[in-house]
Scaffold this active site. Sequence first.
Site, PDB file in Angstrom:
ATOM      1  N   SER A  72      38.581  43.570  40.803  1.00 52.60           N
ATOM      2  CA  SER A  72      39.231  44.884  40.648  1.00 52.60           C
ATOM      3  C   SER A  72      38.336  45.951  40.045  1.00 52.60           C
ATOM      4  O   SER A  72      38.700  47.129  40.044  1.00 52.60           O
ATOM      5  CB  SER A  72      40.465  44.751  39.770  1.00 52.60           C
ATOM      6  OG  SER A  72      41.519  44.264  40.549  1.00 52.60           O
ATOM      7  N   LYS A  75      37.620  48.867  42.075  1.00 51.51           N
ATOM      8  CA  LYS A  75      38.644  49.873  42.401  1.00 51.51           C
ATOM      9  C   LYS A  75      38.273  51.298  41.979  1.00 51.51           C
ATOM     10  O   LYS A  75      38.406  52.225  42.781  1.00 51.51           O
ATOM     11  CB  LYS A  75      40.000  49.460  41.806  1.00 51.51           C
ATOM     12  CG  LYS A  75      40.603  48.266  42.553  1.00 51.51           C
ATOM     13  CD  LYS A  75      41.830  47.723  41.843  1.00 51.51           C
ATOM     14  CE  LYS A  75      42.394  46.526  42.611  1.00 51.51           C
ATOM     15  NZ  LYS A  75      43.347  45.757  41.828  1.00 51.51           N
ATOM     16  N   TYR A 197      38.881  45.791  51.653  1.00 51.89           N
ATOM     17  CA  TYR A 197      39.320  45.502  50.286  1.00 51.89           C
ATOM     18  C   TYR A 197      38.817  44.127  49.842  1.00 51.89           C
ATOM     19  O   TYR A 197      38.280  43.979  48.739  1.00 51.89           O
ATOM     20  CB  TYR A 197      40.850  45.602  50.209  1.00 51.89           C
ATOM     21  CG  TYR A 197      41.383  45.193  48.858  1.00 51.89           C
ATOM     22  CD1 TYR A 197      41.240  46.029  47.757  1.00 51.89           C
ATOM     23  CD2 TYR A 197      42.007  43.961  48.677  1.00 51.89           C
ATOM     24  CE1 TYR A 197      41.705  45.638  46.499  1.00 51.89           C
ATOM     25  CE2 TYR A 197      42.475  43.564  47.437  1.00 51.89           C
ATOM     26  CZ  TYR A 197      42.319  44.404  46.354  1.00 51.89           C
ATOM     27  OH  TYR A 197      42.769  44.018  45.112  1.00 51.89           O
ATOM     28  N   TYR A 249      45.894  47.535  33.786  1.00 50.89           N
ATOM     29  CA  TYR A 249      47.213  47.172  34.347  1.00 50.89           C
ATOM     30  C   TYR A 249      48.345  47.453  33.360  1.00 50.89           C
ATOM     31  O   TYR A 249      48.318  48.464  32.673  1.00 50.89           O
ATOM     32  CB  TYR A 249      47.215  45.702  34.803  1.00 50.89           C
ATOM     33  CG  TYR A 249      45.992  45.333  35.566  1.00 50.89           C
ATOM     34  CD1 TYR A 249      45.713  45.951  36.772  1.00 50.89           C
ATOM     35  CD2 TYR A 249      45.093  44.419  35.066  1.00 50.89           C
ATOM     36  CE1 TYR A 249      44.570  45.628  37.490  1.00 50.89           C
ATOM     37  CE2 TYR A 249      43.944  44.094  35.771  1.00 50.89           C
ATOM     38  CZ  TYR A 249      43.690  44.705  36.968  1.00 50.89           C
ATOM     39  OH  TYR A 249      42.568  44.396  37.659  1.00 50.89           O
ATOM     40  N   VAL A 267      39.710  40.039  38.027  1.00 52.09           N
ATOM     41  CA  VAL A 267      40.207  38.671  37.812  1.00 52.09           C
ATOM     42  C   VAL A 267      39.109  37.611  37.756  1.00 52.09           C
ATOM     43  O   VAL A 267      39.364  36.480  37.362  1.00 52.09           O
ATOM     44  CB  VAL A 267      41.248  38.210  38.879  1.00 52.09           C
ATOM     45  CG1 VAL A 267      42.604  38.775  38.609  1.00 52.09           C
ATOM     46  CG2 VAL A 267      40.771  38.478  40.282  1.00 52.09           C
TER      47      VAL A 267
HETATM   48  N1  GLN Z   1      40.864  40.611  44.746  1.00 53.04           N
HETATM   49  C1  GLN Z   1      41.819  40.520  43.686  1.00 53.04           C
HETATM   50  C2  GLN Z   1      43.231  40.673  44.182  1.00 53.04           C
HETATM   51  O1  GLN Z   1      43.499  41.520  44.964  1.00 53.04           O
HETATM   52  C3  GLN Z   1      41.516  41.591  42.661  1.00 53.04           C
HETATM   53  C4  GLN Z   1      42.516  41.598  41.552  1.00 53.04           C
HETATM   54  C5  GLN Z   1      41.924  41.853  40.232  1.00 53.04           C
HETATM   55  O2  GLN Z   1      40.733  41.739  40.007  1.00 53.04           O
HETATM   56  N2  GLN Z   1      42.783  42.101  39.279  1.00 53.04           N
HETATM   57  O3  GLN Z   1      44.095  39.912  43.852  1.00 53.04           O
END
Ligand code: GLN
Length: 621
Positions: A72, A75, A197, A249, A267
Amino acid sequence: MTVQVHQCSANVIQELLEELYHAYSGLNEGRVADYIPELAKACPDDFGIVIATPGGRIYEVGATRKEFTIQSISKPFIYALALKLLSLEFIASKIDVEPSGDAFNAISLDPESGKPRNPMINAGAIAASAQICDAFPGNSEEQLLDYFEQLAGRRLSINFDVYRSEKETGHRNRAIGHLLRNFNIIESDPEPALDLYFRQCAISVTCRDLAVMATTLACQGRNPFTGGQAISPEITVRVLALMGTCGMYDFAGQWLHDVGIPAKSGVAGGVMAVIPGRLGIATYSPSLDSFGNSVRGVAVCRQLSRGVGLSLFNQYYQVDATIRRSYLGSQRTSRRWRSDRELRILDPHRDEVQIIHVQGVLDFGGIEQMAAELAKLSDKVRILILDLAHVTECPVESSGLLDRQLCSMEDKGVDILLSRAGRLPMVSMPDWRITERVEAYEHLDSALEAAEEMLLSLYDTEAPPATVTVLADPRYPGFLGQLPDEHRVVLAERMSLRLFESGDVVIRGGDPGDELFLVQSGSFDIALKISSGDGVHHSTRLATFGAGLCFGEIGFIAQNPRTADIVATEAGACWVLHRDDFDALSHSHPQVVISLLKALTCDMGTKLSQTSVQLTLMEHY
Ligand code: GLN
């Protein structure tokens, strides 16, 4: 400007990182993400912390070179890319900028418009990738990696095991993609967007890369390690704001409250935190808390923020540090040696010049301090020298204010001389209004000299000096003018006139000091070679002599080799007395030699006292 990467070893910052590492390496809470099967392979003990600075220094401890997937943390960068490739307005019509208070993978869409709440959760990120895919269907993986190369300062690659693993199992993200399609947030097939993505999330980085990327955001989108502008300042500000409100988040509110630093987690265990203008921080530790944020990463950032005061809401206030020095013209003269006549004109008017040295960043606060200082100037001041050598930055946003401030000084009839402004972007800005009353000088000394020339041209009301260029003429006004006429006649017979072109070296350091020079016309500089600590040599002028003044007397009297070069900066001529003639004179005309030595002693005394007054004043201010 590119700064060199400087790997920092033992110092307090490095020690601090090591202490943090030891304090939290035993923190074994949380779990490694396993909903993407490939991520479950991560080693929960891996732990790295990196800090990078806008000055190009990097501090690191632990597993800082181990690769993991960015997830993420891609992003904010992809959102920035979408803003860059499309327009702010268009992207705003597709993605909101409100914190969701939901989990990263929540199906958090506005019930009516279907707009994702923000680009830091999966829905918003997939929507951002979709806009890029739609607008640039041919946008290749190479282009994605080119962009990340600008951010990280090195070529990154995609971890295809993680990419495939997520592509095969990412049904929830796929569902989000199709829901976005349903609301027409994605206007074509959502699969290519999902593919982009999954690829962006699978970009492989190290903790060190993330710290460089964080510092790029801290430097208004300019990677200080490469000098490249990866993201525009305008977009960087927006991205950082969203990292502040949505980056962690549904923990974002608590995070901003406790830590107070814009950040983004992934993550795979990365956390990237940005202190605008100051630092980039990155941590890597794969065990996650219930929000999906790295447990140790959160702990390290929280401790750094509290321990050394890094919260955005805990910025140290600066009291009037912009004005480094401010003084009147009588406190500092140029290195052009002035004749007695010029001094008579200049001295009563020197305080019509004000010299202000400013330093640091000329942002709003800096300009406010400058404006306050300028408001204090006496009405007598008609020339302002603004020395900008120590200004590190003049942000575009505030340069308009600076421009206006200087224009209002001009309107009051003050001439402005900028000195050492060369490095500043503002001076080369197209809309920077350098009018005929604002002039820029490469050296402070040349600005001081120009100010003196302006005063001279204003106040030189006496009858112009007779241009007597014959030494033996009783009306000769220069250095030898103080000698009895008959002595001067004797000297004149023994001095020969030597002509110089501009650029000629008159005296070279190391030459024997066996000649005394008396300037008839032109301009002569003593050039002093300075070697700074890093072995770079440059030359600066120690003094300048014009008509009527004498130079070379110290080596001449002491019979020492020359200590500096003297160069003609304007074509001219000097009368030269050779030591042999001087020695012969001391036998044939001892009285002449005595009066010459007396004149030289007085001259050196004046130079010495002026020099020591200047030095003392410089220490004082
Ligand atoms: N690729 C992961 C997902 O879409 C990214 C989520 C994250 O890093 N929080 O679930």
